[in-house]
Design a protein around this motif. Structure first.
Motif, PDB file in Angstrom:
ATOM      1  N   ALA A 184      -6.430 -12.422 -52.427  1.00 17.15           N
ATOM      2  CA  ALA A 184      -5.844 -13.442 -53.289  1.00 17.15           C
ATOM      3  C   ALA A 184      -6.808 -14.616 -53.396  1.00 17.15           C
ATOM      4  N   VAL A 185      -6.492 -15.496 -54.312  1.00 19.04           N
ATOM      5  CA  VAL A 185      -7.135 -16.808 -54.325  1.00 19.04           C
ATOM      6  C   VAL A 185      -6.296 -17.712 -53.420  1.00 19.04           C
ATOM      7  N   TYR A 186      -6.955 -18.348 -52.475  1.00 21.63           N
ATOM      8  CA  TYR A 186      -6.267 -19.208 -51.510  1.00 21.63           C
ATOM      9  C   TYR A 186      -6.494 -20.673 -51.878  1.00 21.63           C
ATOM     10  N   TYR A 187      -5.408 -21.430 -51.842  1.00 23.56           N
ATOM     11  CA  TYR A 187      -5.427 -22.839 -52.195  1.00 23.56           C
ATOM     12  C   TYR A 187      -4.945 -23.683 -51.029  1.00 23.56           C
ATOM     13  N   CYS A 188      -5.580 -24.831 -50.827  1.00 25.38           N
ATOM     14  CA  CYS A 188      -5.035 -25.789 -49.877  1.00 25.38           C
ATOM     15  C   CYS A 188      -4.301 -26.878 -50.653  1.00 25.38           C
ATOM     16  N   ALA A 189      -3.350 -27.497 -49.987  1.00 23.66           N
ATOM     17  CA  ALA A 189      -2.519 -28.501 -50.635  1.00 23.66           C
ATOM     18  C   ALA A 189      -2.050 -29.515 -49.610  1.00 23.66           C
ATOM     19  N   GLY A 190      -1.699 -30.694 -50.091  1.00 20.89           N
ATOM     20  CA  GLY A 190      -1.224 -31.753 -49.219  1.00 20.89           C
ATOM     21  C   GLY A 190       0.048 -32.387 -49.750  1.00 20.89           C
ATOM     22  N   LYS A 191       0.815 -32.938 -48.834  1.00 27.74           N
ATOM     23  CA  LYS A 191       2.057 -33.593 -49.220  1.00 27.74           C
ATOM     24  C   LYS A 191       2.422 -34.678 -48.222  1.00 27.74           C
ATOM     25  N   SER A 192       3.214 -35.593 -48.671  1.00 33.09           N
ATOM     26  CA  SER A 192       3.776 -36.592 -47.776  1.00 33.09           C
ATOM     27  C   SER A 192       5.132 -36.099 -47.291  1.00 33.09           C
ATOM     28  N   GLY A 193       5.649 -36.736 -46.258  1.00 34.40           N
ATOM     29  CA  GLY A 193       6.937 -36.316 -45.729  1.00 34.40           C
ATOM     30  C   GLY A 193       6.781 -35.304 -44.619  1.00 34.40           C
ATOM     31  N   SER A 194       7.865 -35.059 -43.906  1.00 29.53           N
ATOM     32  CA  SER A 194       7.813 -34.209 -42.726  1.00 29.53           C
ATOM     33  C   SER A 194       8.149 -32.741 -42.999  1.00 29.53           C
ATOM     34  N   TYR A 195       8.782 -32.473 -44.119  1.00 32.74           N
ATOM     35  CA  TYR A 195       9.149 -31.086 -44.440  1.00 32.74           C
ATOM     36  C   TYR A 195       7.900 -30.345 -44.889  1.00 32.74           C
ATOM     37  N   LEU A 196       7.633 -29.172 -44.300  1.00 35.35           N
ATOM     38  CA  LEU A 196       6.363 -28.496 -44.533  1.00 35.35           C
ATOM     39  C   LEU A 196       6.377 -27.519 -45.703  1.00 35.35           C
ATOM     40  N   ARG A 197       7.527 -27.155 -46.176  1.00 38.50           N
ATOM     41  CA  ARG A 197       7.601 -26.215 -47.293  1.00 38.50           C
ATOM     42  C   ARG A 197       7.431 -26.955 -48.616  1.00 38.50           C
ATOM     43  N   PRO A 198       7.181 -26.192 -49.690  1.00 36.10           N
ATOM     44  CA  PRO A 198       6.988 -26.852 -51.010  1.00 36.10           C
ATOM     45  C   PRO A 198       8.182 -27.706 -51.396  1.00 36.10           C
ATOM     46  N   PRO A 199       7.966 -28.638 -52.320  1.00 34.24           N
ATOM     47  CA  PRO A 199       6.781 -28.808 -53.166  1.00 34.24           C
ATOM     48  C   PRO A 199       5.681 -29.634 -52.519  1.00 34.24           C
ATOM     49  N   TYR A 200       4.462 -29.418 -52.992  1.00 38.25           N
ATOM     50  CA  TYR A 200       3.310 -30.159 -52.545  1.00 38.25           C
ATOM     51  C   TYR A 200       2.788 -31.053 -53.659  1.00 38.25           C
ATOM     52  N   ASP A 201       2.115 -32.137 -53.258  1.00 38.59           N
ATOM     53  CA  ASP A 201       1.709 -33.159 -54.207  1.00 38.59           C
ATOM     54  C   ASP A 201       0.265 -33.007 -54.674  1.00 38.59           C
ATOM     55  N   TYR A 202      -0.605 -32.568 -53.799  1.00 38.51           N
ATOM     56  CA  TYR A 202      -2.036 -32.518 -54.092  1.00 38.51           C
ATOM     57  C   TYR A 202      -2.551 -31.099 -53.881  1.00 38.51           C
ATOM     58  N   TRP A 203      -3.439 -30.687 -54.777  1.00 36.23           N
ATOM     59  CA  TRP A 203      -3.956 -29.322 -54.728  1.00 36.23           C
ATOM     60  C   TRP A 203      -5.462 -29.312 -54.860  1.00 36.23           C
ATOM     61  N   GLY A 204      -6.083 -28.402 -54.103  1.00 26.09           N
ATOM     62  CA  GLY A 204      -7.503 -28.179 -54.256  1.00 26.09           C
ATOM     63  C   GLY A 204      -7.752 -26.991 -55.164  1.00 26.09           C
ATOM     64  N   GLN A 205      -9.019 -26.754 -55.430  1.00 26.29           N
ATOM     65  CA  GLN A 205      -9.360 -25.551 -56.193  1.00 26.29           C
ATOM     66  C   GLN A 205      -9.279 -24.369 -55.225  1.00 26.29           C
ATOM     67  N   GLY A 206      -9.193 -23.192 -55.725  1.00 25.58           N
ATOM     68  CA  GLY A 206      -9.011 -22.041 -54.858  1.00 25.58           C
ATOM     69  C   GLY A 206     -10.309 -21.457 -54.361  1.00 25.58           C
ATOM     70  N   THR A 207     -10.178 -20.640 -53.323  1.00 28.84           N
ATOM     71  CA  THR A 207     -11.301 -19.861 -52.825  1.00 28.84           C
ATOM     72  C   THR A 207     -10.838 -18.414 -52.721  1.00 28.84           C
ATOM     73  N   LEU A 208     -11.656 -17.490 -53.226  1.00 28.05           N
ATOM     74  CA  LEU A 208     -11.243 -16.102 -53.336  1.00 28.05           C
ATOM     75  C   LEU A 208     -11.493 -15.346 -52.039  1.00 28.05           C
ATOM     76  N   VAL A 209     -10.464 -14.658 -51.579  1.00 25.52           N
ATOM     77  CA  VAL A 209     -10.563 -13.768 -50.430  1.00 25.52           C
ATOM     78  C   VAL A 209     -10.291 -12.352 -50.915  1.00 25.52           C
ATOM     79  N   THR A 210     -11.234 -11.457 -50.658  1.00 23.81           N
ATOM     80  CA  THR A 210     -11.089 -10.055 -51.051  1.00 23.81           C
ATOM     81  C   THR A 210     -11.205  -9.193 -49.805  1.00 23.81           C
ATOM     82  N   VAL A 211     -10.172  -8.398 -49.551  1.00 26.93           N
ATOM     83  CA  VAL A 211     -10.147  -7.520 -48.387  1.00 26.93           C
ATOM     84  C   VAL A 211     -10.233  -6.085 -48.881  1.00 26.93           C
ATOM     85  N   SER A 212     -11.286  -5.411 -48.492  1.00 26.57           N
ATOM     86  CA  SER A 212     -11.470  -4.026 -48.933  1.00 26.57           C
ATOM     87  C   SER A 212     -10.882  -3.059 -47.903  1.00 26.57           C
ATOM     88  N   SER A 213     -10.402  -1.939 -48.411  1.00 23.40           N
ATOM     89  CA  SER A 213      -9.779  -0.952 -47.511  1.00 23.40           C
ATOM     90  C   SER A 213     -10.803   0.041 -46.981  1.00 23.40           C
TER      91      SER A 213
END
Length: 120
Positions: free
Chosen positions: A91-120
């Motif tokens: 998948a493409v993996y994204y990091c994100a940031g948010k204020s507040g103590s609840y860790l689940r979405p929604p998030y306020d800030y997003w970075g660009q993604g980085t691609l992870v490919t796992v071959s079988s």
């Protein structure tokens, strides 16, 4: 806050990768941080999150026991250590940031993604 993810690449099944997310801004240490991913043809999904001090973490069931999220507030960086990778982790993996103590979405800030490919 601005976020930049890195560390993606191609890895064989069973292998490991560590993603990094560098943040700019002096308030990084006050934000909860999370990782999300989006596989081709699928919606973006929550992967892991960590509280602003690092004392609490949360993981999607699909990655529990294989992935570890951590952060270094002195370096304004959050990490995602991914072990025992599976092809379905591709998948493409994204990091994100948010204020507040609840860790689940929604998030306020997003970075660009980085691609992870796992071959079988």
């Amino acid at each position: 806050v601005q976020l930049q993810a890195s560390g993606g690449g191609l890895v064989q099944a069973g292998g490991s990768l560590r993603l990094s997310c560098a943040a700019s801004g002096r308030t990084f240490s006050r934000y909860g941080m999370g990782w999300f991913r989006q596989a081709p043809g699928k919606e973006r999904e929550f992967v892991a999150a960590i509280s602003w001090r690092g004392g609490r973490t949360d993981y999607a069931d699909s990655v529990k026991g294989r992935f570890t999220i951590s952060r270094d507030n002195a370096k304004n960086t959050v990490y995602l250590q991914m072990n025992s990778l599976k092809p379905e982790d591709t998948a493409v993996y994204y990091c994100a940031g948010k204020s507040g103590s609840y860790l689940r979405p929604p998030y306020d800030y997003w970075g660009q993604g980085t691609l992870v490919t796992v071959s079988s």
